[in-house]
Enzyme design. Structure first.
Site, mmCIF file in Angstrom:
data_model
loop_
_atom_site.group_PDB
_atom_site.id
_atom_site.type_symbol
_atom_site.label_atom_id
_atom_site.label_comp_id
_atom_site.label_asym_id
_atom_site.label_seq_id
_atom_site.Cartn_x
_atom_site.Cartn_y
_atom_site.Cartn_z
ATOM 1 N N HIS A 84 0.808 -1.224 0.000
ATOM 2 C CA HIS A 84 0.000 0.000 0.000
ATOM 3 C C HIS A 84 0.841 1.273 0.000
ATOM 4 C CE1 HIS A 84 -3.055 -2.867 0.536
ATOM 5 N NE2 HIS A 84 -3.869 -2.233 1.330
ATOM 6 N N HIS B 7 -14.995 -3.949 0.953
ATOM 7 C CA HIS B 7 -13.979 -2.902 1.128
ATOM 8 C C HIS B 7 -13.602 -2.359 -0.244
ATOM 9 C CE1 HIS B 7 -10.737 -0.646 2.702
ATOM 10 N NE2 HIS B 7 -9.781 -1.542 2.650
ATOM 11 N N GLU C 55 -10.827 -0.438 -1.015
ATOM 12 C CA GLU C 55 -9.426 -0.161 -1.339
ATOM 13 C C GLU C 55 -9.057 -0.980 -2.587
ATOM 14 O OE1 GLU C 55 -6.755 -0.232 2.036
ATOM 15 O OE2 GLU C 55 -5.310 1.016 0.951
ATOM 16 N N ASP D 17 -6.822 -2.829 -3.697
ATOM 17 C CA ASP D 17 -6.315 -4.206 -3.704
ATOM 18 C C ASP D 17 -7.458 -5.217 -3.578
ATOM 19 O OD1 ASP D 17 -6.486 -3.049 -1.145
ATOM 20 O OD2 ASP D 17 -5.081 -4.478 -0.262
ATOM 21 N N HIS E 232 -10.065 -1.080 8.435
ATOM 22 C CA HIS E 232 -9.319 0.104 8.780
ATOM 23 C C HIS E 232 -9.706 1.337 7.952
ATOM 24 C CE1 HIS E 232 -6.289 0.037 5.286
ATOM 25 N NE2 HIS E 232 -7.178 -0.892 5.019
ATOM 26 N N ASP F 87 -10.183 -6.440 5.718
ATOM 27 C CA ASP F 87 -8.778 -6.341 6.135
ATOM 28 C C ASP F 87 -8.510 -6.861 7.549
ATOM 29 O OD1 ASP F 87 -7.103 -5.243 4.042
ATOM 30 O OD2 ASP F 87 -8.388 -3.493 4.133
ATOM 31 N N TYR G 299 1.031 -6.880 10.948
ATOM 32 C CA TYR G 299 -0.038 -6.260 10.146
ATOM 33 C C TYR G 299 -0.835 -5.296 11.023
ATOM 34 C CZ TYR G 299 -3.900 -6.005 6.794
ATOM 35 O OH TYR G 299 -4.851 -5.566 5.910
ATOM 36 N N HIS H 102 -6.373 -10.696 3.349
ATOM 37 C CA HIS H 102 -4.941 -10.935 3.127
ATOM 38 C C HIS H 102 -4.499 -12.131 3.965
ATOM 39 C CE1 HIS H 102 -4.310 -7.127 1.038
ATOM 40 N NE2 HIS H 102 -4.938 -6.508 2.008
HETATM 41 FE FE1 FEO Z 1 -7.563 -1.821 3.068
HETATM 42 FE FE2 FEO Z 1 -6.165 -4.654 1.931
HETATM 43 O O1 FEO Z 1 -6.918 -2.977 1.735
#
Ligand code: FEO
Length: 404
Positions: free
Chosen positions: A24, A80, A82, A84, A148, A167, A195, A228
Site C-alpha cells: 500500500h 472494502h 481499497e 487491492d 481500517h 482487512d 499487520y 490478506h
Molecule cells: Fe484496506 Fe487490503 O486494503
C-alpha cells in the site's frame, strides 16, 4: 491460481502476490501477500470482493472455474473499496452484469468516488443488521467502520459459520497454503501482529468496540476469512485471531524497550549501546534499531507492544536526521499508546537534537524520562555513564508501570 473450495460450494478465488514488498505504499511486506476473494454458489452466485487489478486475468479465470458450468455472477458483495480488493470491480460489473452490488453505507460513498461511471450500477446499501437470501443461505452484513477504512464491513453466512472480514485479522504472507492450520504458527502469529501494528493500530478504540459488538451478536464462526493471508480455520484458531486483536488493541506494555537511532559518525550509535546496557541491567528486553537498517514498518512492529521508546539522533542543520524524522512521522500517525519515552543524541555546535526528539515523543503522549543525554562530538566515559543511567531509569520506570 486454481480456486480452492474452502467449504461446500464456497471457493477462494483470490490471487497470491509473491513479489509484493511495498504494501500500500507505506508498509513493507517482506513475505509478499495475498488478495483473497470468495465465490459462493447457491441459487444466486455471489462474488465477495475482487483482487488487485494486476491479477485481473488470473482472477477472471479462477472465477469462471469456481462458477462451474457457464460463468455468471448474480450478486457482488463489496466488503472494502481499497483498490487491492475492489480493483477489478468495474471489469466484473461490465462483464457479468450482476443483478445487485451490496456495499455498506460508507462503501457506497467510496465506490462513487473510485468509480465515476457507476451511476447506473445496481447498488444496494446494506447497513449493519441487513441480510439477504441467496437460496439455502443468507448473508448478514456488519459494518466495521475504521477497521481500517470507513467503508469496511464483514459478511457472515450463518448456515456455514463463515465470516468474510475484509482487512481485519489479515497478514501479509504469500503462500501456497490457504489455512491457518497448514503453516508455521510462530510466523503466522508474528505476521498477524506486524499487520496490526502497521495498518490497524490507530483504530484500536474502534477495534475494541467492534469486538464487543461481534461478541454481543453471538455469532458462531468456525472460519474467518480475511482479505490478506491465511484463513483462520476452526473455532480455536478463530478465537485466537479475535483474542489477539483484543490484546493488540488494549496496547498493554510488555517488558521491552526499543532504541531507535540514526547516526553520522557513530557517536549516537555508541550512546544507544550504552543505554541498552542500562536497560538490560534492569531486566528489560531491548531491540536496538538503526533507521538506516530497519524500515519504519519494521520499527513499528517492535514498538507497538514495547513499554518504552528511546530515540537518538545527531543534530543536523538545526534539526534531526531525515530518516529518523520519517520514522517519527510514521509512528505518530499510528498513535501508539501507553509508552515511556527518552531522548539522546550528539552534536557539533548547535545541539537542538534532544529538544526536538523530546517534543516528538511527548507530543505522542509518552511519559518522558529525564534528563535526556546529549554530547558534543564524541561520547567519553562520563557520557557513557550518563547513557547507562538513562537506560537504568527507563528500566525502573518500566517496572513501575508493569507493576501498576
Ligand atoms: Fe484496506 Fe487490503 O486494503
Amino acid at each position: 491460481m486454481k480456486p480452492v473450495e474452502i467449504k461446500k460450494d464456497i471457493f477462494w478465488v483470490g490471487a497470491v502476490d509473491w513479489d509484493s514488498r511495498d504494501f500500500h505504499g507505506y508498509s513493507m511486506s517482506p513475505r509478499g501477500t495475498t488478495y483473497n476473494a470468495f465465490l459462493v454458489r447457491d441459487e444466486k452466485t455471489v462474488l465477495i470482493d475482487t483482487v488487485k487489478s494486476d491479477f485481473l486475468s488470473e482472477f477472471l479465470c479462477s472465477v469462471s472455474q469456481a462458477c462451474g458450468g457457464e460463468p455468471h455472477i448474480d450478486y457482488m458483495v463489496v466488503n472494502h473499496l481499497e483498490p487491492d480488493h475492489a480493483g477489478c470491480l468495474d471489469v466484473i460489473v461490465a462483464r457479468f452484469k450482476p443483478e445487485k452490488i451490496f456495499v455498506s453505507p460508507m462503501g457506497e460513498k467510496a465506490l462513487r468516488s473510485f468509480y465515476h461511471d457507476s451511476k447506473d450500477w445496481p447498488i444496494e446499501v446494506v447497513p449493519t443488521g441487513a441480510s439477504i437470501s441467496i437460496g439455502k443461505r443468507t448473508i448478514q452484513f456488519i459494518e466495521t467502520r475504521m477497521l481500517h477504512w470507513p467503508d469496511n464491513m464483514v459478511s457472515y453466512i450463518p448456515e456455514d459459520k463463515i465470516a468474510f472480514c475484509s482487512d481485519a485479522f489479515g497478514q501479509n504472507w504469500a503462500t501456497t497454503e490457504r489455512f491457518s492450520d497448514e503453516v508455521d504458527r510462530g510466523i503466522l502469529n508474528r505476521l498477524l501482529a506486524e499487520y496490526y501494528a502497521n495498518i490497524v493500530l490507530p483504530y484500536s478504540p474502534m477495534v475494541l468496540k467492534t469486538l464487543d459488538a461481534l461478541a454481543g451478536m453471538n455469532l458462531s464462526i468456525d472460519m474467518l476469512c480475511p482479505d490478506h493471508g491465511l484463513i483462520w480455520r476452526g473455532h480455536e484458531d478463530v478465537a485466537f485471531a479475535l483474542n489477539s486483536y483484543r490484546e493488540f488493541a488494549l496496547q498493554k506494555p510488555t517488558n521491552k524497550a526499543v532504541i531507535i537511532y540514526d547516526t553520522m559518525w557513530h557517536s549516537t550509535e555508541k550512546m544507544a549501546r550504552a543505554i541498552c546496557d542500562g536497560l538490560v541491567s534492569e531486566g528489560v528486553s531491548v531491540r536496538i534499531m538503526s533507521v538506516k537498517h530497519n524500515h519504519h514498518s519494521a520499527v513499528m512492529a517492535e514498538v507497538f507492544d514495547a513499554a518504552a521508546v528511546l530515540v537518538g539522533s545527531p543534530t543536523h542543520n538545526n534539526g534531526i536526521l531525515p530518516m529518523l524524522a520519517d520514522v517519527l512521522t510514521y509512528m505518530k500517525g499510528l498513535r501508539p499508546q501507553n509508552k515511556i519515552g527518552a531522548a539522546f543524541g550528539s552534536f557539533g555546535w548547535s545541539g537542538e537534537c534532544v529538544k526536538i526528539l523530546t517534543e516528538h515523543l511527548s507530543g505522542m503522549g509518552m511519559e518522558m524520562v529525564e534528563p535526556a543525554v546529549k554530547v558534543k562530538n564524541r561520547p567519553d566515559h562520563e557520557t557513557f555513564q550518563a547513557c547507562y543511567e538513562l537506560g537504568q531509569k527507563v528500566g525502573q520506570a518500566i517496572k513501575t508501570r508493569l507493576a501498576a
